[in-house]
Scaffold this active site. Structure first.
Site, PDB file in Angstrom:
ATOM      1  CD  GLN A 139      -3.047  -0.987   2.214  1.00 55.11           C
ATOM      2  OE1 GLN A 139      -2.796  -0.476   3.296  1.00 55.11           O
ATOM      3  NE2 GLN A 139      -4.223  -1.495   1.917  1.00 55.11           N
ATOM      4  CG  ASP A 171       1.930  -1.848  14.689  1.00 59.56           C
ATOM      5  OD1 ASP A 171       0.737  -1.464  14.710  1.00 59.56           O
ATOM      6  OD2 ASP A 171       2.322  -2.862  15.282  1.00 59.56           O
ATOM      7  CD  GLU A 220     -15.232   1.473   6.350  1.00 61.68           C
ATOM      8  OE1 GLU A 220     -14.995   0.438   5.742  1.00 61.68           O
ATOM      9  OE2 GLU A 220     -16.095   2.301   5.974  1.00 61.68           O
ATOM     10  CG  HIS A 274      -7.418  -4.371  10.266  1.00 56.29           C
ATOM     11  ND1 HIS A 274      -7.535  -5.651   9.790  1.00 56.29           N
ATOM     12  CD2 HIS A 274      -7.927  -3.567   9.306  1.00 56.29           C
ATOM     13  CE1 HIS A 274      -8.088  -5.623   8.587  1.00 56.29           C
ATOM     14  NE2 HIS A 274      -8.343  -4.368   8.272  1.00 56.29           N
TER      15      HIS A 274
HETATM   16  N1  SAH Z   1      -8.613   4.012   5.797  1.00 57.01           N
HETATM   17  C1  SAH Z   1      -8.267   3.448   4.512  1.00 57.01           C
HETATM   18  C2  SAH Z   1      -8.026   1.950   4.545  1.00 57.01           C
HETATM   19  C3  SAH Z   1      -9.039   1.096   5.280  1.00 57.01           C
HETATM   20  S1  SAH Z   1      -8.551  -0.619   5.210  1.00 57.01           S
HETATM   21  C4  SAH Z   1      -9.327   3.810   3.495  1.00 57.01           C
HETATM   22  O1  SAH Z   1     -10.437   4.111   3.927  1.00 57.01           O
HETATM   23  O2  SAH Z   1      -9.058   3.774   2.301  1.00 57.01           O
HETATM   24  C5  SAH Z   1      -7.656  -0.795   6.765  1.00 57.01           C
HETATM   25  C6  SAH Z   1      -6.264  -0.203   6.735  1.00 57.01           C
HETATM   26  O3  SAH Z   1      -5.696  -0.318   8.043  1.00 57.01           O
HETATM   27  C7  SAH Z   1      -5.265  -0.855   5.789  1.00 57.01           C
HETATM   28  O4  SAH Z   1      -4.561   0.148   5.120  1.00 57.01           O
HETATM   29  C8  SAH Z   1      -4.303  -1.588   6.727  1.00 57.01           C
HETATM   30  O5  SAH Z   1      -2.995  -1.721   6.217  1.00 57.01           O
HETATM   31  C9  SAH Z   1      -4.335  -0.651   7.907  1.00 57.01           C
HETATM   32  N2  SAH Z   1      -3.876  -1.249   9.177  1.00 57.01           N
HETATM   33  C10 SAH Z   1      -4.393  -2.312   9.817  1.00 57.01           C
HETATM   34  N3  SAH Z   1      -3.702  -2.568  10.945  1.00 57.01           N
HETATM   35  C11 SAH Z   1      -2.727  -1.627  11.011  1.00 57.01           C
HETATM   36  C12 SAH Z   1      -1.702  -1.337  11.951  1.00 57.01           C
HETATM   37  N4  SAH Z   1      -1.508  -2.076  13.043  1.00 57.01           N
HETATM   38  N5  SAH Z   1      -0.899  -0.276  11.718  1.00 57.01           N
HETATM   39  C13 SAH Z   1      -1.062   0.488  10.602  1.00 57.01           C
HETATM   40  N6  SAH Z   1      -2.011   0.255   9.692  1.00 57.01           N
HETATM   41  C14 SAH Z   1      -2.832  -0.788   9.876  1.00 57.01           C
END
Ligand code: SAH
Length: 294
Positions: A108, A131, A149, A153
């Site tokens: 990404q 992170d 969103e 995660h």
């Molecule tokens: N907000 C963005 C992407 C949503 S998808 C949009 O609306 O287009 C979820 C995103 O969270 C992804 O880019 C994923 O890489 C990121 N993500 C998930 N866990 C993460 C973490 N621990 N640290 C940084 N990014 C994280």
């Protein structure tokens, strides 16, 4: 991506929590190309009435976020879990603010940087690998933090919101929306039937309820300004997704690629859970870091 090995791991809730970095990275490195070409630069949902186009619904949601977070041209904004930077670039364009996006997926970051350069937004938008649970920024580095969103995660939601609050300056706002579990009846049955499969297919350690998000925000020392599920009335966010999944081309494609088959199945899980009223992608929250009193 090796879908079989991915799903074997993500079906274990403890593994999703323990190996979140590896699993989330694997997931997004694998699906990003498909998301980008099948969905667009913004990897999120928005309230949708069926009378607007999807890009218009997405932009309306960005405008709502700008108003709710009070983003101004002079602000430094941090977007945690930024995907390929679609929302970050949109917020920068709408407000003139400087937006830094953080994602855990190297794939990404690469795509985000290409798109940002191509759109000549390098001056006000950057995407970095990191992170969100352990940010490299000092305390009070940002005027606004947004999360779209992505909090779903995070392996420890309370620690994540505390990290958001730490990097926010006093008086600054945290705003965004997240996937939420909205059980109506038998909580454990709905968790098994709806929340757990969604968590497995999308590499989510667990889904929070809206009330839990509110508790985490308050525990992080923030005062909650707004907390609501935007999935109300006829503005159903999942209708464009449902239409996409029913398209015969999507169904053929999912027979040709195991990644697309996983995405088709995971989309169906979202729509099914949303129709059952057990899930929403639009748990909207706005909170403010109190100014220091002396
Ligand atoms: N907000 C963005 C992407 C949503 S998808 C949009 O609306 O287009 C979820 C995103 O969270 C992804 O880019 C994923 O890489 C990121 N993500 C998930 N866990 C993460 C973490 N621990 N640290 C940084 N990014 C994280």
């Amino acid at each position: 991506m090796d879908v079989r090995s991915f799903l074997a791991q993500t079906h274990d809730p403890a593994a999703r929590r323990r190996n979140y970095q590896e699993l989330v990275r694997q997931y997004y490195d694998g699906v990003t190309l498909f998301y980008r070409h099948g969905w667009g630069e913004c990897f999120h949902f928005a309230p949708f009435s069926g009378r607007e186009t999807v890009p218009a619904a997405i932009e309306a949601q960005h405008r709502l976020l700008v108003r709710a977070a009070g983003i101004k041209a002079t602000h430094r904004v941090l977007d945690l879990g930024c995907g390929i930077g679609g929302p970050a670039r949109s917020l920068a364009r709408l407000t003139g603010a400087h937006v830094t996006g953080v994602t855990i997926s190297p794939e990404q970051v690469k795509t985000a940087r290409q798109l940002t350069r191509r759109q000549r937004l390098e001056g006000c938008c950057e995407v970095v690998l990191g992170d969100a649970m352990k940010l490299a920024y000092p305390d009070a580095s940002f005027d606004v933090v947004v999360t779209i969103e992505s909090a779903c995660h995070m392996p420890d939601k309370a620690a994540f919101y505390a990290e958001c609050a730490r990097v926010l300056r006093p008086g600054g706002r945290l705003a965004g929306w997240d996937w939420i579990f909205t059980p109506r009846g038998d909580v454990e049955a709905e968790r098994r039937e709806h929340a757990e499969p969604i968590c497995a297919y999308f590499a989510l350690p667990a889904l929070s309820t809206l009330e839990e998000i509110g508790e985490h925000l308050r525990a992080a020392g923030l005062s909650v300004v707004r907390l609501e599920d935007l999935d109300v009335g006829e503005r159903r966010w999942f209708e464009p997704l449902a239409r996409r999944l029913e398209n015969p081309l999507s169904q053929v494609a999912s027979r040709l690629s195991s990644t697309l088959a996983m995405m088709q199945r995971s989309g169906e899980l979202l729509v099914r859970a949303a129709r059952a009223g057990a899930f929403s992608a639009l748990g909207f929250h706005v909170s403010e870091k109190p100014r220091a009193t002396s």
